[in-house]
Design a protein around this motif. Structure first.
Motif, PDB file in Angstrom:
ATOM      1  N   HIS A   1       9.305   0.015  -8.498  1.00  0.00           N
ATOM      2  CA  HIS A   1       8.161   0.500  -8.069  1.00  0.00           C
ATOM      3  C   HIS A   1       8.057   0.291  -6.616  1.00  0.00           C
ATOM      4  O   HIS A   1       7.687   0.874  -5.641  1.00  0.00           O
ATOM      5  N   LEU A   2       8.480  -1.009  -6.365  1.00  0.00           N
ATOM      6  CA  LEU A   2       8.461  -1.270  -4.963  1.00  0.00           C
ATOM      7  C   LEU A   2       9.424  -0.583  -3.997  1.00  0.00           C
ATOM      8  O   LEU A   2       9.038  -0.093  -3.055  1.00  0.00           O
ATOM      9  N   PHE A   3      10.533  -0.298  -4.656  1.00  0.00           N
ATOM     10  CA  PHE A   3      11.527   0.600  -3.936  1.00  0.00           C
ATOM     11  C   PHE A   3      11.007   1.852  -3.817  1.00  0.00           C
ATOM     12  O   PHE A   3      11.271   2.776  -2.712  1.00  0.00           O
ATOM     13  N   LEU A   4      10.288   2.646  -4.647  1.00  0.00           N
ATOM     14  CA  LEU A   4       9.422   3.909  -4.571  1.00  0.00           C
ATOM     15  C   LEU A   4       8.456   3.925  -3.397  1.00  0.00           C
ATOM     16  O   LEU A   4       8.532   4.648  -2.588  1.00  0.00           O
TER      17      LEU A   4
ATOM     18  N   SER B   1      -0.207   2.334  -5.448  1.00  0.00           N
ATOM     19  CA  SER B   1       0.051   0.920  -4.731  1.00  0.00           C
ATOM     20  C   SER B   1       0.635  -0.205  -5.730  1.00  0.00           C
ATOM     21  O   SER B   1       0.211   0.018  -6.728  1.00  0.00           O
ATOM     22  N   LEU B   2       1.315  -1.020  -5.143  1.00  0.00           N
ATOM     23  CA  LEU B   2       1.303  -2.306  -5.894  1.00  0.00           C
ATOM     24  C   LEU B   2       0.278  -3.335  -5.946  1.00  0.00           C
ATOM     25  O   LEU B   2      -0.065  -3.786  -4.750  1.00  0.00           O
ATOM     26  N   VAL B   3      -0.365  -3.470  -6.911  1.00  0.00           N
ATOM     27  CA  VAL B   3      -1.559  -4.231  -6.906  1.00  0.00           C
ATOM     28  C   VAL B   3      -1.399  -5.556  -7.689  1.00  0.00           C
ATOM     29  O   VAL B   3      -0.936  -5.834  -8.559  1.00  0.00           O
ATOM     30  N   ILE B   4      -1.870  -6.804  -6.788  1.00  0.00           N
ATOM     31  CA  ILE B   4      -1.896  -8.122  -7.539  1.00  0.00           C
ATOM     32  C   ILE B   4      -3.201  -8.023  -8.204  1.00  0.00           C
ATOM     33  O   ILE B   4      -4.342  -8.054  -7.541  1.00  0.00           O
ATOM     34  N   PRO B   5      -3.264  -8.514  -9.677  1.00  0.00           N
ATOM     35  CA  PRO B   5      -4.486  -8.145 -10.309  1.00  0.00           C
ATOM     36  C   PRO B   5      -5.274  -9.423 -10.122  1.00  0.00           C
ATOM     37  O   PRO B   5      -4.785 -10.513  -9.569  1.00  0.00           O
ATOM     38  N   ALA B   6      -6.690  -9.073 -10.136  1.00  0.00           N
ATOM     39  CA  ALA B   6      -7.666 -10.259  -9.967  1.00  0.00           C
ATOM     40  C   ALA B   6      -7.397 -11.202 -10.923  1.00  0.00           C
ATOM     41  O   ALA B   6      -6.945 -11.336 -12.177  1.00  0.00           O
ATOM     42  N   GLY B   7      -7.762 -12.525 -10.333  1.00  0.00           N
ATOM     43  CA  GLY B   7      -7.337 -13.801 -11.074  1.00  0.00           C
ATOM     44  C   GLY B   7      -6.034 -14.304 -11.021  1.00  0.00           C
ATOM     45  O   GLY B   7      -5.415 -15.291 -11.643  1.00  0.00           O
ATOM     46  N   THR B   8      -5.075 -13.573 -10.472  1.00  0.00           N
ATOM     47  CA  THR B   8      -3.436 -13.889 -10.064  1.00  0.00           C
ATOM     48  C   THR B   8      -3.358 -15.210  -9.521  1.00  0.00           C
ATOM     49  O   THR B   8      -4.102 -15.574  -8.401  1.00  0.00           O
ATOM     50  N   LEU B   9      -2.809 -16.256  -9.998  1.00  0.00           N
ATOM     51  CA  LEU B   9      -2.377 -17.438  -9.348  1.00  0.00           C
ATOM     52  C   LEU B   9      -1.346 -17.231  -8.302  1.00  0.00           C
ATOM     53  O   LEU B   9      -0.115 -16.771  -8.525  1.00  0.00           O
ATOM     54  N   GLY B  10      -1.485 -17.971  -7.120  1.00  0.00           N
ATOM     55  CA  GLY B  10      -0.347 -18.064  -6.220  1.00  0.00           C
ATOM     56  C   GLY B  10      -0.120 -19.153  -5.736  1.00  0.00           C
ATOM     57  O   GLY B  10      -1.160 -19.947  -5.572  1.00  0.00           O
TER      58      GLY B  10
ATOM     59  N   LYS C   1       0.782  -1.083  -0.037  1.00  0.00           N
ATOM     60  CA  LYS C   1      -0.120   0.116  -0.231  1.00  0.00           C
ATOM     61  C   LYS C   1       0.964   1.278   0.220  1.00  0.00           C
ATOM     62  O   LYS C   1       1.918   1.448   0.613  1.00  0.00           O
ATOM     63  N   THR C   2       0.201   2.265  -0.685  1.00  0.00           N
ATOM     64  CA  THR C   2       1.027   3.559  -0.712  1.00  0.00           C
ATOM     65  C   THR C   2       0.586   4.351   0.572  1.00  0.00           C
ATOM     66  O   THR C   2      -0.403   4.155   1.069  1.00  0.00           O
ATOM     67  N   THR C   3       1.416   5.301   0.811  1.00  0.00           N
ATOM     68  CA  THR C   3       1.053   6.310   2.100  1.00  0.00           C
ATOM     69  C   THR C   3       0.595   7.746   1.516  1.00  0.00           C
ATOM     70  O   THR C   3       0.342   8.537   2.285  1.00  0.00           O
ATOM     71  N   SER C   4       0.723   7.863   0.031  1.00  0.00           N
ATOM     72  CA  SER C   4       0.558   9.136  -0.382  1.00  0.00           C
ATOM     73  C   SER C   4       0.083   9.021  -1.784  1.00  0.00           C
ATOM     74  O   SER C   4      -0.184   7.912  -2.399  1.00  0.00           O
ATOM     75  N   ASP C   5      -0.589  10.163  -2.451  1.00  0.00           N
ATOM     76  CA  ASP C   5      -0.761   9.919  -3.753  1.00  0.00           C
ATOM     77  C   ASP C   5       0.262  10.092  -4.698  1.00  0.00           C
ATOM     78  O   ASP C   5      -0.141  10.082  -5.955  1.00  0.00           O
ATOM     79  N   LEU C   6       1.421  10.058  -4.332  1.00  0.00           N
ATOM     80  CA  LEU C   6       2.571  10.275  -5.376  1.00  0.00           C
ATOM     81  C   LEU C   6       2.958   8.965  -6.000  1.00  0.00           C
ATOM     82  O   LEU C   6       3.339   9.070  -7.221  1.00  0.00           O
ATOM     83  N   VAL C   7       3.168   7.821  -5.448  1.00  0.00           N
ATOM     84  CA  VAL C   7       3.099   6.555  -5.908  1.00  0.00           C
ATOM     85  C   VAL C   7       1.967   5.729  -5.756  1.00  0.00           C
ATOM     86  O   VAL C   7       1.434   5.404  -4.536  1.00  0.00           O
TER      87      VAL C   7
ATOM     88  N   ASP D   1       8.462   6.014  -0.063  1.00  0.00           N
ATOM     89  CA  ASP D   1       7.283   6.658   0.464  1.00  0.00           C
ATOM     90  C   ASP D   1       6.919   6.450   1.732  1.00  0.00           C
ATOM     91  O   ASP D   1       6.625   7.099   2.533  1.00  0.00           O
ATOM     92  N   SER D   2       7.033   5.163   2.193  1.00  0.00           N
ATOM     93  CA  SER D   2       6.425   4.871   3.487  1.00  0.00           C
ATOM     94  C   SER D   2       7.619   5.203   4.531  1.00  0.00           C
ATOM     95  O   SER D   2       7.221   5.653   5.896  1.00  0.00           O
ATOM     96  N   LEU D   3       8.901   5.265   4.113  1.00  0.00           N
ATOM     97  CA  LEU D   3       9.833   5.733   5.196  1.00  0.00           C
ATOM     98  C   LEU D   3       9.732   7.332   5.258  1.00  0.00           C
ATOM     99  O   LEU D   3       9.592   7.974   6.404  1.00  0.00           O
ATOM    100  N   LEU D   4       9.501   8.005   4.205  1.00  0.00           N
ATOM    101  CA  LEU D   4       9.150   9.396   4.299  1.00  0.00           C
ATOM    102  C   LEU D   4       7.670   9.705   5.189  1.00  0.00           C
ATOM    103  O   LEU D   4       7.837  10.637   5.797  1.00  0.00           O
ATOM    104  N   HIS D   5       6.755   9.138   5.027  1.00  0.00           N
ATOM    105  CA  HIS D   5       5.743   9.001   5.640  1.00  0.00           C
ATOM    106  C   HIS D   5       5.882   8.952   7.196  1.00  0.00           C
ATOM    107  O   HIS D   5       5.505   9.654   8.073  1.00  0.00           O
ATOM    108  N   ALA D   6       6.674   7.851   7.653  1.00  0.00           N
ATOM    109  CA  ALA D   6       6.982   7.493   8.956  1.00  0.00           C
ATOM    110  C   ALA D   6       7.680   9.032   9.621  1.00  0.00           C
ATOM    111  O   ALA D   6       7.488   9.032  10.785  1.00  0.00           O
ATOM    112  N   VAL D   7       8.476   9.378   8.714  1.00  0.00           N
ATOM    113  CA  VAL D   7       9.365  10.570   9.150  1.00  0.00           C
ATOM    114  C   VAL D   7       8.324  11.741   9.483  1.00  0.00           C
ATOM    115  O   VAL D   7       8.493  12.421  10.550  1.00  0.00           O
TER     116      VAL D   7
END
Length: 144
Positions: A113-116, A83-92, A75-81, A120-126
């Motif tokens: 994308h994950l690194f961003l 979220s990383l979404v697993i699409p519906a129907g994805t096999l796990g 999940k994202t903590t801002s509107d800048l980046v 984002d999460s680190l900046l949100h925590a700060v």
């Protein structure tokens, strides 16, 4: 070096376990010092074919899951980046390694994308005050 069979096998194994196991980043960091390494390391992180995460439910054996709807894997903590979404129907695929269950989702995403999202999460925590003196997350060193 990048094309040796043993190395490619290790690289593919680490890519399939990312981001649950971050050794992929460690390996690419070390190998980026070799000729052609920086470009290859950057390209390697552009497209990953699976997303591996801990699976907190107990299952009797290895199995398969399928998402019913889009699911935010990260999940994202801002509107800048976004979220990383697993699409519906994805096999796990659920597996057990070192007495811990994990699920490996088969979909394509970029590690960048994950690194961003991590930044984002680190900046949100700060921003929420994790950088204040009373925080257990920050260690102040004396200047003397």
């Amino acid at each position: 070096f990048w094309t040796q069979k043993g190395f490619l096998s290790l690289l593919e194994s680490l890519k399939s376990r990312f981001p649950s196991v971050y050794f992929l980043v460690d390996l690419l960091t070390v190998l980026s010092g070799h000729p052609g390494g920086p470009e290859t390391a950057l390209d390697c992180l552009k497209t990953l074919q699976s997303f591996t995460e801990p699976f907190n439910e107990t299952v009797g054996e290895d199995g398969e899951l399928r998402t019913c709807a889009n699911r935010e894997a990260y999940k994202t903590t801002s509107d800048l980046v976004p979220s990383l979404v697993i699409p519906a129907g994805t096999l796990g695929r659920v597996g057990l390694e070192r007495e811990r269950y994990f699920v490996r989702w088969d979909f394509t995403y970029s590690a960048w994308h994950l690194f961003l999202l991590e930044l984002d999460s680190l900046l949100h925590a700060v921003n929420l005050g994790a950088g204040e003196a009373h925080s257990a997350c920050v260690v102040f060193l004396s200047s003397s």
